[in-house]
Design a protein around this motif. Structure first.
Motif, short mmCIF file in Angstrom:
data_model
loop_
_atom_site.label_atom_id
_atom_site.label_comp_id
_atom_site.label_asym_id
_atom_site.label_seq_id
_atom_site.Cartn_x
_atom_site.Cartn_y
_atom_site.Cartn_z
N TRP A 30 3.79 -18.19 13.40
CA TRP A 30 4.14 -16.96 14.12
C TRP A 30 5.30 -16.25 13.42
O TRP A 30 5.26 -15.03 13.21
CB TRP A 30 4.48 -17.35 15.55
N LEU A 31 6.34 -17.01 13.06
CA LEU A 31 7.49 -16.43 12.37
C LEU A 31 7.12 -15.88 10.99
O LEU A 31 7.61 -14.82 10.59
CB LEU A 31 8.61 -17.46 12.25
N VAL A 32 6.25 -16.59 10.28
CA VAL A 32 5.79 -16.11 8.97
C VAL A 32 5.06 -14.78 9.14
O VAL A 32 5.26 -13.84 8.37
CB VAL A 32 4.90 -17.17 8.28
N GLN A 33 4.21 -14.69 10.16
CA GLN A 33 3.46 -13.45 10.39
C GLN A 33 4.39 -12.29 10.75
O GLN A 33 4.22 -11.17 10.25
CB GLN A 33 2.43 -13.65 11.50
N ILE A 34 5.37 -12.56 11.61
CA ILE A 34 6.32 -11.51 11.99
C ILE A 34 7.13 -11.06 10.77
O ILE A 34 7.31 -9.87 10.52
CB ILE A 34 7.27 -12.00 13.11
N ALA A 35 7.62 -12.01 9.99
CA ALA A 35 8.41 -11.69 8.80
C ALA A 35 7.58 -10.87 7.81
O ALA A 35 8.08 -9.89 7.24
CB ALA A 35 8.94 -12.96 8.15
N SER A 36 6.33 -11.26 7.61
CA SER A 36 5.45 -10.52 6.69
C SER A 36 5.24 -9.09 7.16
O SER A 36 5.28 -8.14 6.35
CB SER A 36 4.10 -11.22 6.58
N MET A 37 5.04 -8.90 8.45
CA MET A 37 4.85 -7.55 8.97
C MET A 37 6.13 -6.73 8.86
O MET A 37 6.09 -5.54 8.53
CB MET A 37 4.36 -7.60 10.42
N LEU A 38 7.27 -7.34 9.12
CA LEU A 38 8.54 -6.61 9.00
C LEU A 38 8.78 -6.14 7.57
O LEU A 38 9.28 -5.03 7.36
CB LEU A 38 9.71 -7.48 9.48
N VAL A 39 8.41 -6.95 6.59
CA VAL A 39 8.54 -6.54 5.20
C VAL A 39 7.69 -5.30 4.95
O VAL A 39 8.14 -4.32 4.35
CB VAL A 39 8.14 -7.68 4.24
N ARG A 40 6.45 -5.31 5.45
CA ARG A 40 5.55 -4.16 5.28
C ARG A 40 6.12 -2.91 5.96
O ARG A 40 6.09 -1.82 5.39
CB ARG A 40 4.17 -4.48 5.83
N VAL A 41 6.63 -3.07 7.17
CA VAL A 41 7.17 -1.92 7.91
C VAL A 41 8.38 -1.34 7.18
O VAL A 41 8.51 -0.13 7.00
CB VAL A 41 7.55 -2.34 9.36
N HIS A 42 9.28 -2.20 6.73
CA HIS A 42 10.50 -1.73 6.08
C HIS A 42 10.26 -1.21 4.67
O HIS A 42 11.12 -0.51 4.12
CB HIS A 42 11.58 -2.82 6.10
N ASP A 43 9.11 -1.50 4.09
CA ASP A 43 8.76 -0.97 2.78
C ASP A 43 8.15 0.43 2.85
O ASP A 43 7.98 1.09 1.83
CB ASP A 43 7.79 -1.90 2.05
N LEU A 44 7.82 0.89 4.05
CA LEU A 44 7.18 2.20 4.21
C LEU A 44 8.13 3.32 3.82
O LEU A 44 9.32 3.28 4.13
CB LEU A 44 6.73 2.41 5.65
N GLU A 45 7.59 4.30 3.15
CA GLU A 45 8.35 5.51 2.84
C GLU A 45 8.08 6.50 3.97
O GLU A 45 6.97 6.98 4.13
CB GLU A 45 7.88 6.11 1.50
N VAL A 46 9.09 6.77 4.78
CA VAL A 46 8.93 7.67 5.92
C VAL A 46 9.80 8.89 5.72
O VAL A 46 11.00 8.78 5.49
CB VAL A 46 9.32 6.94 7.23
N ASN A 47 9.17 10.05 5.79
CA ASN A 47 9.90 11.30 5.64
C ASN A 47 10.29 11.77 7.04
O ASN A 47 9.57 12.52 7.69
CB ASN A 47 9.03 12.35 4.95
N ALA A 48 11.43 11.29 7.51
CA ALA A 48 11.88 11.62 8.86
C ALA A 48 13.40 11.61 8.89
O ALA A 48 14.04 10.93 8.10
CB ALA A 48 11.33 10.60 9.86
N PRO A 49 13.98 12.35 9.83
CA PRO A 49 15.44 12.33 9.94
C PRO A 49 15.92 10.98 10.45
O PRO A 49 15.15 10.22 11.06
CB PRO A 49 15.74 13.43 10.96
N VAL A 50 17.18 10.68 10.20
CA VAL A 50 17.78 9.44 10.69
C VAL A 50 17.78 9.47 12.21
O VAL A 50 18.02 10.51 12.83
CB VAL A 50 19.22 9.31 10.15
#
Length: 77
Positions: A30-50
């Motif tokens: 479960w922790l491995v899956q969550i960590a893997s998804m968090l890496v994917r989410v934080h790698d996204l390039e998002v064009n949005a204001p802070v």
């Protein structure tokens, strides 16, 4: 969303199939899956204001019977 629909900028969340698993049988997997998804989410390039907090700290009150933050509580500003 720019606020046209609700009066102020908002993040729209929609229902997704599935359920929240907070007590998994296999905690390590479960922790491995969550960590893997968090890496994917934080790698996204998002064009949005802070993000900007809408919390008005002046309106916060200490609950009855509590003198302030508990010894184990973290305080952030």
């Amino acid at each position: 969303m720019d606020g046209d629909e609700c009066g102020h900028p908002a993040l729209l969340m929609s229902y997704l199939d599935g359920h929240v698993e907070l007590k998994p049988r296999d905690t390590e997997d479960w922790l491995v899956q969550i960590a893997s998804m968090l890496v994917r989410v934080h790698d996204l390039e998002v064009n949005a204001p802070v993000a900007e907090s809408w919390l008005n700290r002046d309106n916060l009150v200490v609950p009855h019977g509590q003198s302030g933050p508990t010894s184990g509580a973290r305080r952030s500003r």
